[in-house]
Design a protein around this motif. Structure first.
Motif, PDB file in Angstrom:
ATOM      1  N   LEU A 141       0.820  -1.072  -0.338  1.00 29.04           N
ATOM      2  CA  LEU A 141      -0.129  -0.796  -0.454  1.00 29.04           C
ATOM      3  C   LEU A 141       0.741   0.686  -0.081  1.00 29.04           C
ATOM      4  N   ALA A 142       0.050   2.552  -0.282  1.00 32.26           N
ATOM      5  CA  ALA A 142       0.875   4.102   0.144  1.00 32.26           C
ATOM      6  C   ALA A 142      -0.267   4.697   1.231  1.00 32.26           C
ATOM      7  N   GLY A 143       0.743   4.140   2.224  1.00 31.89           N
ATOM      8  CA  GLY A 143       0.245   4.759   3.581  1.00 31.89           C
ATOM      9  C   GLY A 143      -0.821   3.941   3.972  1.00 31.89           C
ATOM     10  N   SER A 144      -2.385   3.902   3.542  1.00 32.97           N
ATOM     11  CA  SER A 144      -3.632   3.074   3.295  1.00 32.97           C
ATOM     12  C   SER A 144      -4.077   3.184   2.841  1.00 32.97           C
ATOM     13  N   ALA A 145      -3.868   3.848   1.301  1.00 39.34           N
ATOM     14  CA  ALA A 145      -4.413   3.662  -0.183  1.00 39.34           C
ATOM     15  C   ALA A 145      -4.015   2.566  -1.356  1.00 39.34           C
ATOM     16  N   VAL A 146      -4.562   2.385  -2.333  1.00 38.30           N
ATOM     17  CA  VAL A 146      -4.198   1.217  -2.727  1.00 38.30           C
ATOM     18  C   VAL A 146      -3.819   2.108  -4.048  1.00 38.30           C
ATOM     19  N   ALA A 204     -16.655 -16.730  -3.134  1.00 40.83           N
ATOM     20  CA  ALA A 204     -16.204 -15.414  -2.674  1.00 40.83           C
ATOM     21  C   ALA A 204     -14.497 -14.681  -3.167  1.00 40.83           C
ATOM     22  N   VAL A 205     -14.043 -13.776  -2.729  1.00 42.62           N
ATOM     23  CA  VAL A 205     -13.073 -13.419  -3.304  1.00 42.62           C
ATOM     24  C   VAL A 205     -12.459 -13.019  -2.187  1.00 42.62           C
ATOM     25  N   ILE A 206     -10.534 -13.312  -1.853  1.00 43.99           N
ATOM     26  CA  ILE A 206      -9.917 -13.329  -0.856  1.00 43.99           C
ATOM     27  C   ILE A 206      -8.914 -12.446  -1.373  1.00 43.99           C
ATOM     28  N   PRO A 207      -9.431 -11.217  -0.749  1.00 44.75           N
ATOM     29  CA  PRO A 207      -8.083 -10.349  -0.928  1.00 44.75           C
ATOM     30  C   PRO A 207      -6.971 -10.556   0.781  1.00 44.75           C
ATOM     31  N   SER A 208      -5.796 -11.296   0.079  1.00 40.95           N
ATOM     32  CA  SER A 208      -4.624 -11.106   1.619  1.00 40.95           C
ATOM     33  C   SER A 208      -3.493 -10.016   0.809  1.00 40.95           C
ATOM     34  N   GLY A 209      -3.074 -10.368   2.234  1.00 44.07           N
ATOM     35  CA  GLY A 209      -1.923  -9.164   2.500  1.00 44.07           C
ATOM     36  C   GLY A 209      -2.141  -8.545   4.030  1.00 44.07           C
ATOM     37  N   GLU A 212       3.248   0.853   6.438  1.00 42.01           N
ATOM     38  CA  GLU A 212       1.490   0.809   5.786  1.00 42.01           C
ATOM     39  C   GLU A 212       0.480   0.863   7.392  1.00 42.01           C
ATOM     40  N   LEU A 213      -0.173   1.628   7.044  1.00 40.78           N
ATOM     41  CA  LEU A 213      -0.526   1.670   8.502  1.00 40.78           C
ATOM     42  C   LEU A 213      -2.078   1.367   8.834  1.00 40.78           C
ATOM     43  N   LEU A 214      -2.414  -0.163   7.771  1.00 43.52           N
ATOM     44  CA  LEU A 214      -3.427  -1.029   7.481  1.00 43.52           C
ATOM     45  C   LEU A 214      -3.018  -1.857   6.867  1.00 43.52           C
ATOM     46  N   PRO A 215      -3.926  -3.066   7.716  1.00 42.97           N
ATOM     47  CA  PRO A 215      -3.390  -4.787   6.538  1.00 42.97           C
ATOM     48  C   PRO A 215      -3.430  -4.016   4.959  1.00 42.97           C
ATOM     49  N   GLU A 216      -2.787  -4.718   4.075  1.00 45.91           N
ATOM     50  CA  GLU A 216      -3.493  -4.792   2.904  1.00 45.91           C
ATOM     51  C   GLU A 216      -5.144  -4.998   2.455  1.00 45.91           C
ATOM     52  N   ALA A 217      -5.349  -6.723   2.819  1.00 46.94           N
ATOM     53  CA  ALA A 217      -6.192  -6.945   2.950  1.00 46.94           C
ATOM     54  C   ALA A 217      -7.812  -6.003   2.947  1.00 46.94           C
ATOM     55  N   ALA A 261      -7.492  -2.510   3.476  1.00 47.24           N
ATOM     56  CA  ALA A 261      -7.826  -1.514   2.008  1.00 47.24           C
ATOM     57  C   ALA A 261      -7.952  -2.477   0.476  1.00 47.24           C
ATOM     58  N   MET A 262      -7.763  -3.331   0.242  1.00 45.84           N
ATOM     59  CA  MET A 262      -8.087  -4.298  -0.779  1.00 45.84           C
ATOM     60  C   MET A 262      -9.692  -4.163  -0.336  1.00 45.84           C
ATOM     61  N   ALA A 263     -10.115  -4.753  -0.005  1.00 42.00           N
ATOM     62  CA  ALA A 263     -11.473  -5.343   0.348  1.00 42.00           C
ATOM     63  C   ALA A 263     -12.601  -4.039   0.333  1.00 42.00           C
ATOM     64  N   ARG A 264     -11.823  -2.890   0.909  1.00 45.21           N
ATOM     65  CA  ARG A 264     -12.725  -1.027   0.765  1.00 45.21           C
ATOM     66  C   ARG A 264     -13.040  -0.927  -0.683  1.00 45.21           C
ATOM     67  N   TYR A 265     -11.540  -1.550  -1.261  1.00 44.49           N
ATOM     68  CA  TYR A 265     -11.487  -0.853  -2.685  1.00 44.49           C
ATOM     69  C   TYR A 265     -12.594  -1.993  -3.484  1.00 44.49           C
ATOM     70  N   LEU A 266     -12.551  -3.472  -3.176  1.00 43.72           N
ATOM     71  CA  LEU A 266     -13.201  -3.930  -4.123  1.00 43.72           C
ATOM     72  C   LEU A 266     -14.589  -3.877  -3.883  1.00 43.72           C
ATOM     73  N   GLN A 267     -15.103  -3.782  -1.896  1.00 43.82           N
ATOM     74  CA  GLN A 267     -17.157  -3.212  -1.638  1.00 43.82           C
ATOM     75  C   GLN A 267     -17.453  -1.500  -2.695  1.00 43.82           C
ATOM     76  N   GLU A 268     -16.047  -0.811  -3.142  1.00 38.73           N
ATOM     77  CA  GLU A 268     -16.672   0.179  -4.336  1.00 38.73           C
ATOM     78  C   GLU A 268     -16.481  -0.580  -4.870  1.00 38.73           C
ATOM     79  N   GLN A 269     -16.332  -0.955  -5.690  1.00 42.29           N
ATOM     80  CA  GLN A 269     -16.746  -1.241  -6.435  1.00 42.29           C
ATOM     81  C   GLN A 269     -17.701  -2.352  -6.864  1.00 42.29           C
ATOM     82  N   GLY A 270     -18.497  -1.936  -6.115  1.00 43.36           N
ATOM     83  CA  GLY A 270     -19.730  -2.983  -6.036  1.00 43.36           C
ATOM     84  C   GLY A 270     -19.413  -4.282  -5.532  1.00 43.36           C
TER      85      GLY A 270
END
Length: 331
Positions: free
Chosen positions: A165-170, A195-200, A206-211, A213-222
């Protein structure tokens, strides 16, 4: 005929190994070896047919011309990479490889010409360079072949490998992987995906686990939250695959693993080790990043098979040394 017989055996071995498991580097080694030996057979058995000879001469000329072109490309690519990604040993690989393409043949030729006493040393260096070149071509050819293969089964799970991550951003590299997972979920076979499994896990910078931030991104994509299973402990590719496997109701279910295009084949090798019935697909990567990334992947694969490679290298070292000492033996 012996060349063609050996070529046939190697190509059949490649086909059998491929049918057993697509994710083995030996598939590419058998394939390239069979092609090279088969071509040598055509040359030896060509008789009055000059076509194989002319094609070989043309190929040799192409290789001679392409060497400086490749060197210039790698050097320029290395400079671009350093400017865009910063200075690091990993980002220097493309530049160093470009310089080596020119420097190694010139140094070997100079030593052979001006220091004849080092003939055995230059022969060893040439054999080792040839071996590394052969393994790299085998890896590159089969990586490209594997990357265009369709999956054998529709996936029940999609595992997305984190890349930082770039801090907390994808960042864009990771976003491309997540976008590829979203396309799979929305695709014509998306209905089979449980299921979709973001892993990291969380890195030191990094300010939070990769997964997370990845889960948040996936939810934003629907993708609905109940279709996302977060794996937020892993720090290596093997851990990502093993921990993700633990989140599946059926560990032997078909899986699609999403990573970047340059990482596809090595990730596929890891999925075999993790015992996953997996197909690996690659997300698009910035063009300037690919040459250096492939070189890094190749070095990592050499390290993975270090004992096999060391054995071959020792054998290659022994050949010219033995040839040098044999005349000295009393008879």
């Amino acid at each position: 005929m012996p060349f063609l017989a050996v070529s046939s055996i190697l190509l059949v071995a490649a086909a059998i190994s491929f049918a057993a498991d697509r994710r083995r580097l030996r598939n590419g080694v058998f394939l390239v070896s069979g092609a090279v030996v088969g071509w040598l057979g055509l040359l030896v058995d060509s008789g009055n047919n000059s076509v194989p000879v002319l094609m070989t001469l043309a190929l040799g000329l192409l290789l001679i011309v392409s060497a400086p072109v490749l060197a210039v490309f790698l050097v320029l690519n290395g400079i671009i990479l350093l400017r865009r990604e910063g200075r690091s040993l990993a980002n220097l690989l493309s530049l160093l490889a470009g310089l080596a393409v020119v420097a190694v043949p010139l140094v070997l030729a100079a030593l052979q010409t001006y220091v004849p006493g080092l003939g055995a040393v230059t022969s060893v260096a040439a054999l080792l360079a040839g071996y590394l070149g052969f393994v790299f071509v085998s890896y590159l050819v089969y990586s490209l072949i594997y990357s265009i293969l369709p999956p054998r089964r529709h996936p029940e799970y999609v595992v997305v490998l984190g890349s930082g991550l770039a801090g907390s951003a994808v960042p864009p590299l990771l976003a491309a992987r997540l976008d590829a997972a979203v396309r799979l979920y929305r695709g014509k076979h998306g209905g089979s995906i449980r299921a979709v499994i973001p892993s990291g896990g969380q890195g030191a910078d990094e300010l939070l686990p990769e997964a997370t931030a990845m889960a948040r991104y996936l939810q934003e994509q629907g993708i609905p939250a109940h279709r996302i299973r977060v794996e937020d402990r892993a720090t290596t590719t093997m851990e990502k695959l093993n921990f993700s496997r633990g989140l599946m109701e059926r560990p032997d279910a078909p899986v699609t693993v999403v990573t970047s295009s340059y990482h596809v084949f090595r990730a596929a090798m890891f999925t075999r080790r993790a015992g996953l019935r997996a197909h690996v697909t690659g997300a698009r990567t910035a063009g300037y990043f690919i040459p250096s990334a492939f070189l890094r992947e190749f070095i990592a694969i050499l390290a993975t098979y270090r004992w096999i490679n060391l054995g071959f290298c020792l054998a290659l070292v022994a050949v010219p040394l033995a040839a040098m000492t044999v005349p000295l033996l009393p008879f």
